[in-house]
Design an enzyme around this catalytic site. Structure first.
Site: not given
Lengths: 24, 427
Positions: B246, B258, B292-293, B320, B390
């Protein structure tokens, strides 16, 4: 077109194994 | 010698370090790519041009309606028992506080069970969750549902221990969901260190007071895009092996790990195959998902629009979970398909990455897997991955170009061989 869907598996596992080994 | 040629090109040939360098150029240029942000849309336009310039086929964008949330300024200050400015990261979709903030006493709990037992103490307080880290899948429930559970018992805000496998005072953000009929309260993650400190303070009977300020705001949905490119199959072009990562990220760090690296290793797989002049029997389709998140928004729409062709999908792949030194492939599929995947992974003996694990999955490919399509995800050092993602630490510095080379080699060999076999993977 010669489409092999999941309902139509013609090769045995041994044949697939040999086929994959060809990519080594 | 196809597998050897791919590995050689990726690891020690002219493509060495290419995916790392391509990614660095993108993330150094546009930064993190939060859904709904101009950064993400700029990244999508750059990637569209990159894929065209790379000579891939059928390069196009598929529009998707996506959520638009912005963080704004945020702070949390402990006022009692001592003054302490805390590092926080508001959670995706959280509402903000009033401009003057929310000042309230803290109730520290270590589980939802404890919160429910002590429900009578929670009214008017800021609930602090100090849940133990029991792996991402279990612990992330506190981030996703923490605000709702706290609001149900009358709390005015929730602060949640970051879902992180390691911490150097680094808060981790992520998505959270409100529930219809439950008041929407502001919610943020705090560091592992502060959560544990407040738990110690509370266990001593010390009163804790925090002032929380968050400018977070939700806006109407906006438009984004899934980015698609292909190497068209030579014999069965309508049949597909889907390779993906993503392109969106959280608004912290650079979104390098990420999932910038997953997206770029997936692109690299097609580049390697194309550079070697290979063209598999089936179509290799690269999809760089958006949103995606926020819960796989782009991939859900893609599934809904393309599931009519599900019988033509041989394998869906998503990277991912990081692109450190790969340890193998996580795979979900029938026993027959697994046996074939094991044979394919044997081709990777030269780089000692031959293992096929269970539970292949990914937010963006799960729709297909649940519908019966075999699915694969790339596995590596997950502890390291969940330390960085994140967080502000999700930068190029967390990545290693050589490890990305190996990831790309695995991804390219698996996707090419499965796409080139005489038959599709059995369901």
């Amino acid at each position: 077109r010669a489409v092999c869907k999941d309902v139509c598996h013609l090769k045995t596992f041994e044949q697939i194994k040999e086929e994959i080994a060809g990519y080594q | 010698d196809v597998a050897k040629a791919i590995v050689d090109l990726a690891v020690c040939g002219k493509a060495q370090n290419r995916s790392y360098e391509r990614l660095a150029l993108l993330v150094d240029t546009v930064g993190p790519r939060l859904t709904g942000s101009p950064n993400l849309e700029k990244a999508i336009q750059i990637m569209y041009q990159n894929l065209m310039d790379d000579g891939l086929k059928n390069v196009h964008l598929e529009p998707v309606k996506v959520p638009h949330w912005e963080r704004g300024q945020e702070s949390a200050v402990m006022l009692e028992p001592r003054n302490h400015s805390m590092a926080i990261l508001g959670l995706g979709s959280s509402v903000g506080t009033p401009p003057e903030g929310i000042t309230a006493e803290v109730l520290v709990v270590s589980s939802f069970d404890e919160l429910h037992r002590r429900a009578s103490e929670a009214r008017g307080k800021i609930v602090v969750y100090n849940q133990p880290y029991k792996g991402y899948g279990e612990s992330v429930q506190y981030r996703v549902q923490g605000a709702v559970e706290a609001a149900k018992v009358g709390a005015v805000a929730s602060l949640i221990k970051s879902v992180a496998s390691f911490s150097i005072y680094s808060p981790h953000t992520g998505i959270q969901y409100y529930q219809d009929g439950v008041p929407q309260i502001p919610t943020a993650c705090i560091t592992v260190e502060d959560a544990e400190m407040m738990a110690r303070m509370a266990s001593r009977g010390t009163k804790i007071v925090i002032q929380l300020k968050m400018e977070a705001k939700n806006y109407p949905d906006t438009e984004s895009f899934n980015t698609v490119a292909e190497i068209t199959g030579s014999k069965y072009p309508e049949q597909v092996v889907l390779v993906s990562g993503h392109l969106d990220s959280w608004d912290v760090g650079q979104g390098a790990l990420d999932d910038g690296s997953g997206a770029f290793v997936s692109w690299e797989a097609l580049s390697l195959i194309k550079d070697l002049g290979l063209r598999p029997k089936r179509t290799l389709r690269l999809v760089l998902w958006t949103a995606e998140e926020q819960g796989g928004i782009g991939s859900l729409q893609y599934y809904q629009q393309h599931k009519v062709n599900i019988s033509n999908f041989s394998l869906v792949m998503e990277s991912d979970l990081g692109n450190f030194m790969p340890t193998g492939l996580a795979f979900t599929g029938s026993d027959k398909a697994r046996a074939i995947m094991k044979e394919v992974m044997n081709l990777l003996q030269p780089i000692n990455t031959t293992q096929v694990f269970g539970d292949g999955e990914g937010v963006d490919i799960n729709y297909w897997i649940q519908a019966g399509v075999p699915g694969a995800s790339l596995l590596d050092d997950l502890k390291r991955y969940f330390s960085f993602h994140h967080s502000q630490g999700d930068t190029m510095t967390a990545l290693d170009p050589m490890q990305m080379n190996y990831s790309a080699a695995v991804w390219a060999v698996v996707s090419y061989v499965i796409a080139d076999l005489d038959e599709m993977l059995p369901r």
